[in-house]
Design an enzyme around this catalytic site. Structure first.
Site, short mmCIF file in Angstrom:
data_model
loop_
_atom_site.label_atom_id
_atom_site.label_comp_id
_atom_site.label_asym_id
_atom_site.label_seq_id
_atom_site.Cartn_x
_atom_site.Cartn_y
_atom_site.Cartn_z
N TYR A 103 50.28 -18.74 -24.05
CA TYR A 103 48.97 -19.13 -23.53
C TYR A 103 49.08 -19.17 -22.01
CZ TYR A 103 47.35 -20.58 -28.18
OH TYR A 103 46.96 -20.59 -29.50
N LYS A 155 41.95 -22.94 -34.99
CA LYS A 155 41.60 -23.86 -36.07
C LYS A 155 40.59 -23.32 -37.08
CE LYS A 155 44.21 -27.27 -35.12
NZ LYS A 155 45.41 -26.52 -35.41
C1 FAD Z 1 34.79 -12.19 -34.40
C2 FAD Z 1 35.58 -13.42 -34.77
C3 FAD Z 1 36.88 -13.58 -34.30
C4 FAD Z 1 37.61 -14.72 -34.62
N1 FAD Z 1 38.87 -14.87 -34.12
C5 FAD Z 1 39.56 -15.98 -34.41
C6 FAD Z 1 40.85 -16.20 -33.90
O1 FAD Z 1 41.39 -15.35 -33.18
N2 FAD Z 1 41.50 -17.35 -34.22
C7 FAD Z 1 40.93 -18.30 -35.04
O2 FAD Z 1 41.54 -19.33 -35.33
N3 FAD Z 1 39.71 -18.13 -35.54
C8 FAD Z 1 39.03 -17.00 -35.25
N4 FAD Z 1 37.80 -16.84 -35.76
C9 FAD Z 1 37.30 -17.87 -36.66
C10 FAD Z 1 37.73 -17.64 -38.12
O3 FAD Z 1 37.88 -16.27 -38.37
C11 FAD Z 1 36.69 -18.28 -39.02
O4 FAD Z 1 36.71 -19.67 -38.75
C12 FAD Z 1 36.88 -18.02 -40.51
O5 FAD Z 1 36.55 -16.68 -40.81
C13 FAD Z 1 35.98 -18.94 -41.33
O6 FAD Z 1 36.01 -18.59 -42.68
P1 FAD Z 1 34.72 -18.73 -43.57
O7 FAD Z 1 35.14 -18.32 -44.94
O8 FAD Z 1 34.12 -20.06 -43.37
O9 FAD Z 1 33.65 -17.70 -42.96
P2 FAD Z 1 33.70 -16.12 -42.85
O10 FAD Z 1 35.08 -15.62 -42.75
O11 FAD Z 1 32.72 -15.77 -41.78
O12 FAD Z 1 33.13 -15.63 -44.25
C14 FAD Z 1 31.76 -15.68 -44.59
C15 FAD Z 1 31.46 -14.55 -45.52
O13 FAD Z 1 30.10 -14.66 -45.97
C16 FAD Z 1 29.53 -13.38 -46.00
N5 FAD Z 1 28.06 -13.56 -45.94
C17 FAD Z 1 27.30 -13.92 -44.88
N6 FAD Z 1 26.02 -14.01 -45.23
C18 FAD Z 1 25.96 -13.70 -46.55
C19 FAD Z 1 24.90 -13.60 -47.48
N7 FAD Z 1 23.64 -13.87 -47.13
N8 FAD Z 1 25.17 -13.25 -48.75
C20 FAD Z 1 26.46 -12.98 -49.14
N9 FAD Z 1 27.51 -13.05 -48.28
C21 FAD Z 1 27.26 -13.42 -47.01
C22 FAD Z 1 30.14 -12.69 -44.79
O14 FAD Z 1 30.07 -11.28 -44.87
C23 FAD Z 1 31.58 -13.20 -44.85
O15 FAD Z 1 32.40 -12.35 -45.62
C24 FAD Z 1 37.04 -15.71 -35.43
C25 FAD Z 1 35.74 -15.56 -35.92
C26 FAD Z 1 35.00 -14.44 -35.58
C27 FAD Z 1 33.58 -14.31 -36.09
#
Ligand code: FAD
Length: 390
Positions: A200, A296
């Site tokens: 970092y 996180k």
């Molecule tokens: C571009 C990006 C980069 C990131 N980089 C980092 C990083 O470097 N380090 C880190 O710690 N965290 C990072 N994060 C954060 C981390 O990836 C997220 O906190 C994590 O993905 C959360 O998981 P989740 O299952 O809650 O949501 P998500 O992984 O967002 O999953 C949600 C899912 O729901 C689906 N979805 C959405 N709407 C609908 C609908 N209406 N119907 C059906 N399906 C739907 C989406 O396609 C997706 O597959 C990043 C996030 C993003 C967006």
């Protein structure tokens, strides 16, 4: 179509919840608007806290993680031409594991499908209805047709832009948020990492992070203005800026290679409370976002659904409502700890566009304190590897 728990979203939260429910003998259907190919190759987070690793292993998902994950026992802070290691494991007894989020997603999908689980890809939830009744319905679209999934409960695991949070009536949820005056340009490169642990770097031109995904792949980040256009960053400019911000220690240089992917991610802190309304339970990015500096996001998503899995098991197995009723409060304790830590790391390591010299001095003093005070270093380390109890 009918199931016990209807899950919207096949990210880490939705897939892990479906897997946990299966282990408790509870049926679920996961609806995912994207294709399997897309979600299995979506490059995002890559740092697993010890608690996330333990959860994956305990529930039978850890085999490839055990083989391919890279255990890290420290991180490096680089500033003022100096490099300082924070020995996380020495300070806390715990470690992190570097393993891409898309790999976790692949492992969870494989486990769900092998167990006969229902994960419907290219099935977009468009509306949630009857959430305040005994049998909510998820209206979704698949192959150009409108379909319905009837269930006992809905788990909204559909990320920040999903449909679930918006199904809660106006006035129920309270939002807490902060946007930051910078974004991260993230780069995935086919270059063997020149580091064993994450670096970092705080530099007068802005923050940089050197991390890795495998012995052949580096993951690098640069602080950029919030409205930056990715077209303004040809590969040569990216490498030049990374060299400036990271090659500040005598005799050290980074390894360059073909850029496989690059994108710009805005930085945001966001929490919605409560994480439940009637028969809708929200988890992961659908209800909280952290800037990625503290690594996180994915860990919080997994921690939420670990609680939710136990809560549904208590409801279906013993007719207990206490864990479902207490889900939001229990999850929010961890969420707010992570919010504070992520905000603190972000504030300590980034520069502001119109930098206030006083703020810059405070950042320098904070960094110096972290690397000279074992107590302060331990505070960073225990938050970074993840607190077992909050
Ligand atoms: C571009 C990006 C980069 C990131 N980089 C980092 C990083 O470097 N380090 C880190 O710690 N965290 C990072 N994060 C954060 C981390 O990836 C997220 O906190 C994590 O993905 C959360 O998981 P989740 O299952 O809650 O949501 P998500 O992984 O967002 O999953 C949600 C899912 O729901 C689906 N979805 C959405 N709407 C609908 C609908 N209406 N119907 C059906 N399906 C739907 C989406 O396609 C997706 O597959 C990043 C996030 C993003 C967006």
């Amino acid at each position: 179509m009918r199931t016990q728990v209807g899950i919207v979203g096949a990210g880490p939260a939705g897939l892990m919840l479906s897997h946990l429910l299966h282990l408790h003998g509870i049926e679920s259907v996961v609806l995912e608007c994207r294709s399997r190919e897309y979600v299995e190759h979506r490059v995002r987070a890559g740092v697993l806290e010890q608690g996330s690793v333990d959860l994956l292993r305990r529930t039978g998902i850890g085999e490839r993680l055990q083989r391919e994950g890279m255990r890290h026992e420290g991180i490096e802070l680089r500033f003022d031409g100096e490099s300082h290691r924070v020995p996380m494991t020495e300070l806390t007894g715990r470690a992190i594991t570097v393993y891409g989020q898309q790999e976790v997603v692949k492992d969870l999908i494989a486990a769900r499908l092998a167990a006969g689980g229902s994960v419907l890809f290219e099935a977009e939830a468009v509306r949630l209805a009857g959430l305040d009744s005994q049998s909510p319905v998820i209206h979704f679209r698949r192959d150009g047709r409108d379909e319905q999934l009837h269930c006992d409960f809905v788990a909204g695991c559909d990320g920040f832009h999903g449909v679930s949070r918006g199904a809660v009536p106006d006035g129920v949820l309270r939002t807490y948020e902060r946007t930051y005056p910078f974004a991260w340009l993230g780069v995935l490169a086919a270059a063997p990492p020149a580091v064993d642990e994450l670096v970092y770097a705080n530099h007068e031109r802005g923050f940089a992070l050197y991390s890795l995904r495998s012995p052949e792949i580096s993951r690098l980040y640069l602080q950029v203005p919030p409205d930056e256009d990715i077209a303004a960053w040809p590969d040569e400019r990216i490498w030049a800026e990374l060299r400036t911000r990271l090659e500040t220690v005598a005799g050290w240089s980074l390894n360059e290679g073909p850029v496989l992917e690059k994108s710009i991610t805005p930085m945001r802190s966001f929490v919605v409370e409560p994480m439940q309304w009637e028969r809708l339970f929200l988890a992961g990015d659908a209800v909280h976002i952290v800037p990625p500096t503290g690594a996180k996001g994915m860990n919080l998503a997994l921690a939420d659904v670990a609680l939710l899995g136990d809560a549904f098991a208590a409801w279906y197995g013993q007719h207990r409502t206490d864990l479902l009723d207490g889900y939001s409060a229990a999850a929010l304790r961890r969420v707010w700890r992570a919010q504070h830590f992520s905000w603190w790391m972000t504030s300590m390591l980034h520069r502001l566009e119109k930098d206030d010299p006083y703020e810059a001095k405070l950042r320098a003093a904070t960094l110096r304190y972290v690397v000279t005070s074992p107590a302060y270093a331990t505070s960073l380390a225990e938050n970074y590897v993840g607190l077992p109890e909050v």
